[in-house]
Scaffold this motif. Structure first.
Motif, PDB file in Angstrom:
ATOM      1  N   LYS A   2       0.815  -1.199   0.000  1.00 54.98           N
ATOM      2  CA  LYS A   2       0.000   0.000   0.000  1.00 54.98           C
ATOM      3  C   LYS A   2       0.858   1.262   0.000  1.00 54.98           C
ATOM      4  O   LYS A   2       0.543   2.226  -0.670  1.00 54.98           O
ATOM      5  CB  LYS A   2      -0.943  -0.002   1.202  1.00 54.98           C
ATOM      6  CG  LYS A   2      -1.915   1.147   1.178  1.00 54.98           C
ATOM      7  CD  LYS A   2      -2.899   1.053   2.323  1.00 54.98           C
ATOM      8  CE  LYS A   2      -3.861   2.214   2.251  1.00 54.98           C
ATOM      9  NZ  LYS A   2      -4.844   2.167   3.291  1.00 54.98           N
ATOM     10  N   SER A   3       1.986   1.268   0.730  1.00 58.30           N
ATOM     11  CA  SER A   3       2.832   2.453   0.778  1.00 58.30           C
ATOM     12  C   SER A   3       3.431   2.759  -0.592  1.00 58.30           C
ATOM     13  O   SER A   3       3.561   3.920  -0.967  1.00 58.30           O
ATOM     14  CB  SER A   3       3.936   2.293   1.819  1.00 58.30           C
ATOM     15  OG  SER A   3       4.789   1.241   1.453  1.00 58.30           O
ATOM     16  N   ILE A   4       3.788   1.739  -1.364  1.00 58.84           N
ATOM     17  CA  ILE A   4       4.290   1.950  -2.721  1.00 58.84           C
ATOM     18  C   ILE A   4       3.200   2.573  -3.575  1.00 58.84           C
ATOM     19  O   ILE A   4       3.422   3.519  -4.307  1.00 58.84           O
ATOM     20  CB  ILE A   4       4.782   0.619  -3.343  1.00 58.84           C
ATOM     21  CG1 ILE A   4       6.039   0.141  -2.619  1.00 58.84           C
ATOM     22  CG2 ILE A   4       5.053   0.769  -4.828  1.00 58.84           C
ATOM     23  CD1 ILE A   4       6.499  -1.233  -3.032  1.00 58.84           C
ATOM     24  N   PHE A   5       1.977   2.066  -3.461  1.00 56.99           N
ATOM     25  CA  PHE A   5       0.855   2.577  -4.223  1.00 56.99           C
ATOM     26  C   PHE A   5       0.614   4.049  -3.896  1.00 56.99           C
ATOM     27  O   PHE A   5       0.436   4.866  -4.778  1.00 56.99           O
ATOM     28  CB  PHE A   5      -0.391   1.739  -3.913  1.00 56.99           C
ATOM     29  CG  PHE A   5      -1.607   2.128  -4.703  1.00 56.99           C
ATOM     30  CD1 PHE A   5      -1.727   1.750  -6.027  1.00 56.99           C
ATOM     31  CD2 PHE A   5      -2.623   2.852  -4.129  1.00 56.99           C
ATOM     32  CE1 PHE A   5      -2.850   2.101  -6.761  1.00 56.99           C
ATOM     33  CE2 PHE A   5      -3.742   3.209  -4.853  1.00 56.99           C
ATOM     34  CZ  PHE A   5      -3.852   2.827  -6.166  1.00 56.99           C
ATOM     35  N   MET A   6       0.652   4.409  -2.619  1.00 56.62           N
ATOM     36  CA  MET A   6       0.438   5.784  -2.212  1.00 56.62           C
ATOM     37  C   MET A   6       1.544   6.691  -2.735  1.00 56.62           C
ATOM     38  O   MET A   6       1.296   7.816  -3.112  1.00 56.62           O
ATOM     39  CB  MET A   6       0.338   5.881  -0.684  1.00 56.62           C
ATOM     40  CG  MET A   6      -0.882   5.179  -0.108  1.00 56.62           C
ATOM     41  SD  MET A   6      -2.434   5.762  -0.815  1.00 56.62           S
ATOM     42  CE  MET A   6      -2.517   7.391  -0.081  1.00 56.62           C
ATOM     43  N   ASN A   7       2.778   6.221  -2.762  1.00 55.23           N
ATOM     44  CA  ASN A   7       3.874   7.032  -3.279  1.00 55.23           C
ATOM     45  C   ASN A   7       3.671   7.363  -4.747  1.00 55.23           C
ATOM     46  O   ASN A   7       3.983   8.461  -5.184  1.00 55.23           O
ATOM     47  CB  ASN A   7       5.217   6.322  -3.081  1.00 55.23           C
ATOM     48  CG  ASN A   7       5.654   6.335  -1.633  1.00 55.23           C
ATOM     49  OD1 ASN A   7       5.227   7.188  -0.862  1.00 55.23           O
ATOM     50  ND2 ASN A   7       6.494   5.396  -1.263  1.00 55.23           N
ATOM     51  N   SER A   8       3.166   6.427  -5.531  1.00 59.23           N
ATOM     52  CA  SER A   8       2.947   6.706  -6.947  1.00 59.23           C
ATOM     53  C   SER A   8       1.857   7.759  -7.129  1.00 59.23           C
ATOM     54  O   SER A   8       1.958   8.600  -8.012  1.00 59.23           O
ATOM     55  CB  SER A   8       2.615   5.431  -7.712  1.00 59.23           C
ATOM     56  OG  SER A   8       1.424   4.872  -7.257  1.00 59.23           O
ATOM     57  N   HIS A   9       0.832   7.734  -6.282  1.00 53.76           N
ATOM     58  CA  HIS A   9      -0.199   8.772  -6.358  1.00 53.76           C
ATOM     59  C   HIS A   9       0.376  10.136  -5.990  1.00 53.76           C
ATOM     60  O   HIS A   9       0.005  11.146  -6.577  1.00 53.76           O
ATOM     61  CB  HIS A   9      -1.387   8.425  -5.462  1.00 53.76           C
ATOM     62  CG  HIS A   9      -2.307   7.433  -6.085  1.00 53.76           C
ATOM     63  ND1 HIS A   9      -2.967   7.665  -7.269  1.00 53.76           N
ATOM     64  CD2 HIS A   9      -2.662   6.195  -5.700  1.00 53.76           C
ATOM     65  CE1 HIS A   9      -3.698   6.618  -7.587  1.00 53.76           C
ATOM     66  NE2 HIS A   9      -3.523   5.695  -6.664  1.00 53.76           N
ATOM     67  N   LYS A  10       1.293  10.170  -5.031  1.00 49.99           N
ATOM     68  CA  LYS A  10       1.953  11.430  -4.672  1.00 49.99           C
ATOM     69  C   LYS A  10       2.773  11.947  -5.845  1.00 49.99           C
ATOM     70  O   LYS A  10       2.811  13.144  -6.104  1.00 49.99           O
ATOM     71  CB  LYS A  10       2.842  11.240  -3.443  1.00 49.99           C
ATOM     72  CG  LYS A  10       2.064  11.078  -2.161  1.00 49.99           C
ATOM     73  CD  LYS A  10       3.000  10.887  -0.987  1.00 49.99           C
ATOM     74  CE  LYS A  10       2.217  10.626   0.278  1.00 49.99           C
ATOM     75  NZ  LYS A  10       3.106  10.368   1.425  1.00 49.99           N
ATOM     76  N   ILE A  11       3.439  11.045  -6.553  1.00 46.51           N
ATOM     77  CA  ILE A  11       4.236  11.442  -7.718  1.00 46.51           C
ATOM     78  C   ILE A  11       3.323  12.040  -8.788  1.00 46.51           C
ATOM     79  O   ILE A  11       3.610  13.103  -9.327  1.00 46.51           O
ATOM     80  CB  ILE A  11       5.034  10.247  -8.277  1.00 46.51           C
ATOM     81  CG1 ILE A  11       6.129   9.849  -7.282  1.00 46.51           C
ATOM     82  CG2 ILE A  11       5.632  10.573  -9.648  1.00 46.51           C
ATOM     83  CD1 ILE A  11       6.799   8.536  -7.593  1.00 46.51           C
ATOM     84  N   ILE A  12       2.216  11.381  -9.077  1.00 49.27           N
ATOM     85  CA  ILE A  12       1.275  11.894 -10.084  1.00 49.27           C
ATOM     86  C   ILE A  12       0.747  13.257  -9.667  1.00 49.27           C
ATOM     87  O   ILE A  12       0.694  14.196 -10.468  1.00 49.27           O
ATOM     88  CB  ILE A  12       0.129  10.889 -10.320  1.00 49.27           C
ATOM     89  CG1 ILE A  12       0.677   9.636 -11.008  1.00 49.27           C
ATOM     90  CG2 ILE A  12      -0.982  11.523 -11.165  1.00 49.27           C
ATOM     91  CD1 ILE A  12      -0.313   8.487 -11.080  1.00 49.27           C
TER      92      ILE A  12
END
Length: 105
Positions: A2-12
């Protein structure tokens, strides 16, 4: 995971806030379903982030490339790729930031 998924949303989210434009690509240059964000950094030189459809931090690519125009991104191959980075972890993002800062000096 989940933390990896959230990081990608932060990048976007960060890309959108830094005036990157989402490219609608119809060519074969990028994987189908990939989200492509681009920003012109010099005349016909673009910084691109390609985020593959499963939105996993391991599937983000950054590149600086020369295209003949903004509209040719995704339709044609770049005329030249000057920098390419496959972003696999936060250290890769840090190195990329340092590269960009050094290139402005």
């Amino acid at each position: 995971m989940k933390s990896i998924f959230m990081n990608s949303h932060k990048i976007i989210h960060s890309l959108k806030n830094k005036e990157f434009i989402k490219i609608i690509h119809k060519g074969d240059c990028f994987e189908a379903g990939a989200a492509v964000y681009a920003k012109e950094i010099e005349e016909n030189i673009f910084l691109l982030f390609i985020i593959l459809k499963d939105i996993d931090i391991e599937n983000i690519q950054a590149l600086i490339a020369h295209f003949d125009s903004f509209t040719s991104i995704g339709l044609k191959e770049p005329e030249q790729i000057m920098f390419y980075l496959s972003i696999k972890d936060k250290n890769d993002l840090h190195y990329f930031e340092q590269y960009l800062k050094a290139s402005h000096n």
